[in-house]
Scaffold this motif. Structure first.
Motif, PDB file in Angstrom:
ATOM      1  N   GLY A 117      44.938  39.980  52.114  1.00 33.42           N
ATOM      2  CA  GLY A 117      43.527  40.264  51.853  1.00 33.42           C
ATOM      3  C   GLY A 117      42.757  40.787  53.049  1.00 33.42           C
ATOM      4  N   GLN A 118      43.460  40.972  54.198  1.00 39.54           N
ATOM      5  CA  GLN A 118      42.756  41.403  55.399  1.00 39.54           C
ATOM      6  C   GLN A 118      43.239  42.788  55.845  1.00 39.54           C
ATOM      7  N   LYS A 119      42.647  43.253  56.958  1.00 37.84           N
ATOM      8  CA  LYS A 119      42.971  44.581  57.479  1.00 37.84           C
ATOM      9  C   LYS A 119      44.377  44.624  58.056  1.00 37.84           C
ATOM     10  N   VAL A 120      44.925  45.817  58.143  1.00 33.24           N
ATOM     11  CA  VAL A 120      46.142  46.035  58.906  1.00 33.24           C
ATOM     12  C   VAL A 120      45.762  45.979  60.396  1.00 33.24           C
ATOM     13  N   GLU A 121      46.466  45.123  61.153  1.00 34.88           N
ATOM     14  CA  GLU A 121      46.115  44.904  62.566  1.00 34.88           C
ATOM     15  C   GLU A 121      47.258  45.340  63.477  1.00 34.88           C
ATOM     16  N   PHE A 122      46.896  45.990  64.546  1.00 34.80           N
ATOM     17  CA  PHE A 122      47.865  46.423  65.543  1.00 34.80           C
ATOM     18  C   PHE A 122      48.402  45.230  66.329  1.00 34.80           C
ATOM     19  N   LEU A 123      49.712  45.223  66.567  1.00 31.01           N
ATOM     20  CA  LEU A 123      50.313  44.205  67.430  1.00 31.01           C
ATOM     21  C   LEU A 123      50.764  44.811  68.757  1.00 31.01           C
ATOM     22  N   VAL A 124      51.614  45.857  68.673  1.00 28.22           N
ATOM     23  CA  VAL A 124      52.235  46.369  69.885  1.00 28.22           C
ATOM     24  C   VAL A 124      52.729  47.794  69.654  1.00 28.22           C
ATOM     25  N   SER A 125      52.711  48.574  70.731  1.00 28.49           N
ATOM     26  CA  SER A 125      53.327  49.905  70.690  1.00 28.49           C
ATOM     27  C   SER A 125      54.396  49.972  71.776  1.00 28.49           C
ATOM     28  N   PHE A 126      55.397  50.814  71.556  1.00 32.93           N
ATOM     29  CA  PHE A 126      56.592  50.831  72.404  1.00 32.93           C
ATOM     30  C   PHE A 126      57.009  52.273  72.582  1.00 32.93           C
ATOM     31  N   TYR A 127      57.202  52.669  73.834  1.00 33.40           N
ATOM     32  CA  TYR A 127      57.599  54.048  74.139  1.00 33.40           C
ATOM     33  C   TYR A 127      58.446  54.056  75.378  1.00 33.40           C
ATOM     34  N   ASN A 128      59.489  54.835  75.354  1.00 34.06           N
ATOM     35  CA  ASN A 128      60.338  54.991  76.540  1.00 34.06           C
ATOM     36  C   ASN A 128      60.862  53.640  77.016  1.00 34.06           C
ATOM     37  N   ASN A 129      61.254  52.837  76.044  1.00 34.26           N
ATOM     38  CA  ASN A 129      61.878  51.533  76.306  1.00 34.26           C
ATOM     39  C   ASN A 129      60.980  50.502  76.961  1.00 34.26           C
ATOM     40  N   GLU A 130      59.680  50.680  76.796  1.00 36.77           N
ATOM     41  CA  GLU A 130      58.794  49.630  77.280  1.00 36.77           C
ATOM     42  C   GLU A 130      57.529  49.561  76.431  1.00 36.77           C
ATOM     43  N   ILE A 131      56.865  48.415  76.507  1.00 34.06           N
ATOM     44  CA  ILE A 131      55.611  48.233  75.780  1.00 34.06           C
ATOM     45  C   ILE A 131      54.555  49.120  76.426  1.00 34.06           C
ATOM     46  N   SER A 132      53.877  49.937  75.602  1.00 35.33           N
ATOM     47  CA  SER A 132      52.812  50.778  76.130  1.00 35.33           C
ATOM     48  C   SER A 132      51.441  50.140  75.910  1.00 35.33           C
ATOM     49  N   GLU A 133      51.307  49.345  74.868  1.00 35.03           N
ATOM     50  CA  GLU A 133      50.048  48.641  74.630  1.00 35.03           C
ATOM     51  C   GLU A 133      50.327  47.443  73.726  1.00 35.03           C
ATOM     52  N   LYS A 134      49.551  46.367  73.923  1.00 34.50           N
ATOM     53  CA  LYS A 134      49.662  45.224  73.023  1.00 34.50           C
ATOM     54  C   LYS A 134      48.281  44.642  72.776  1.00 34.50           C
ATOM     55  N   SER A 135      48.152  43.966  71.631  1.00 32.61           N
ATOM     56  CA  SER A 135      46.865  43.375  71.276  1.00 32.61           C
ATOM     57  C   SER A 135      46.823  41.917  71.753  1.00 32.61           C
ATOM     58  N   GLU A 136      45.642  41.299  71.577  1.00 35.15           N
ATOM     59  CA  GLU A 136      45.479  39.886  71.956  1.00 35.15           C
ATOM     60  C   GLU A 136      46.366  38.990  71.100  1.00 35.15           C
ATOM     61  N   ILE A 137      46.692  39.449  69.888  1.00 36.13           N
ATOM     62  CA  ILE A 137      47.551  38.657  69.007  1.00 36.13           C
ATOM     63  C   ILE A 137      48.949  38.536  69.606  1.00 36.13           C
ATOM     64  N   PHE A 138      49.391  39.578  70.267  1.00 33.29           N
ATOM     65  CA  PHE A 138      50.756  39.668  70.796  1.00 33.29           C
ATOM     66  C   PHE A 138      50.838  38.849  72.076  1.00 33.29           C
ATOM     67  N   ASP A 139      50.939  37.517  71.905  1.00 34.83           N
ATOM     68  CA  ASP A 139      50.996  36.640  73.089  1.00 34.83           C
ATOM     69  C   ASP A 139      52.452  36.383  73.483  1.00 34.83           C
ATOM     70  N   ASP A 140      52.643  35.372  74.333  1.00 40.46           N
ATOM     71  CA  ASP A 140      53.987  35.108  74.874  1.00 40.46           C
ATOM     72  C   ASP A 140      55.006  34.709  73.810  1.00 40.46           C
ATOM     73  N   GLN A 141      54.535  34.355  72.617  1.00 43.34           N
ATOM     74  CA  GLN A 141      55.454  33.986  71.544  1.00 43.34           C
ATOM     75  C   GLN A 141      56.121  35.193  70.908  1.00 43.34           C
ATOM     76  N   PHE A 142      55.567  36.380  71.184  1.00 48.96           N
ATOM     77  CA  PHE A 142      56.078  37.598  70.581  1.00 48.96           C
ATOM     78  C   PHE A 142      56.858  38.417  71.614  1.00 48.96           C
ATOM     79  N   SER A 143      57.883  39.096  71.150  1.00 50.99           N
ATOM     80  CA  SER A 143      58.563  40.060  72.012  1.00 50.99           C
ATOM     81  C   SER A 143      59.151  41.164  71.136  1.00 50.99           C
ATOM     82  N   VAL A 144      59.361  42.321  71.746  1.00 54.79           N
ATOM     83  CA  VAL A 144      59.974  43.431  71.034  1.00 54.79           C
ATOM     84  C   VAL A 144      61.145  43.941  71.845  1.00 54.79           C
TER      85      VAL A 144
END
Lengths: 113, 114
Positions: free
Chosen positions: A40-67
């Motif tokens: 029922g809510q918006k689509v929210e950004f978590l993380v973007s990944f380019y050239n084998n590294e994270i290029s941007e992450k949101s506040e939601i993407f804390d230490d519990q998350f990894s890509v």
């Protein structure tokens, strides 16, 4: 038409357990993303990944998350210790450069109990 | 922070009419704005993209306008069909290239009645 493939389509896990959500982006795309959508809510950004590294992450993407992009075709999102509030639809997306949109997968519905 | 607003109320129209959906944004000047369709339980599907220096873009029965002065985009579906019933999402692209973070509106649900 090329597709972004996500597995599993539905995952039920106990609170505190680790989950790995898997994605196969479009093969010639260079940019990869994870988004989530709580019911029922918006689509929210978590993380973007380019050239084998994270290029941007949101506040939601804390230490519990990894890509990770372990092998040049798969792109994974790991949640180390799931919480009830992690229950949501998780979408993987990929994009190339230029005047094109992003291609989203069909999503993994994560239910934390 | 950036804010994107779409009509939260569902839009109900008769088959054959033109549907017009609105997207307003504040606190940002995006280089790109994208429109997606989302069906229940599915991922967003890309429809159209418009750049900040473009006023209008068309694709078959779809038309998007982009007014950077009003900070508004309009999305039109002409000759609407029941199969067009879905939720339509507006999204801004952060950054100067079309590869940054997407910021989505909450979507407008369109119902086309036969």
């Amino acid at each position: 038409e090329p597709e972004v493939t996500q597995t599993p389509s539905h995952q039920v896990t106990q609170m505190g357990q680790e989950v790995i959500l898997r994605c196969v982006p479009i093969s010639n795309h260079l940019y990869f993303y994870w988004y989530r959508q709580i019911l029922g809510q918006k689509v929210e950004f978590l993380v973007s990944f380019y050239n084998n590294e994270i290029s941007e992450k949101s506040e939601i993407f804390d230490d519990q998350f990894s890509v990770e992009r372990p092998d040049g075709s798969n792109f994974t999102l790991k949640i180390r210790s799931t919480k009830l509030e992690d229950s949501a639809m998780y979408f993987c997306a990929s994009s190339g450069q230029g005047n094109y949109g992003y291609t989203f997968g069909s999503g993994t519905r994560l239910t934390v109990v | 922070s950036q804010k994107i607003e779409q009509n939260s109320e569902a839009l109900n129209i008769q088959e054959g009419k033109t549907a017009t959906l609105t997207c307003n944004y504040t606190n940002y000047s995006p280089a790109y704005l994208q429109w997606y369709r989302q069906d229940p339980g599915r991922g967003p599907v890309f429809l159209l993209l418009i750049r900040e220096n473009e006023k209008e873009k068309r694709k078959e029965r779809l038309k998007v306008t982009f007014d950077t002065t009003l900070k508004q985009s309009l999305f039109h579906i002409t000759a609407s069909q029941p199969a067009d019933s879905a939720t339509y999402l507006c999204a801004l692209v952060r950054g100067s290239s079309n590869t940054g973070k997407l910021i989505f509106g909450q979507g407008t649900t369109l119902q086309v009645k036969p």
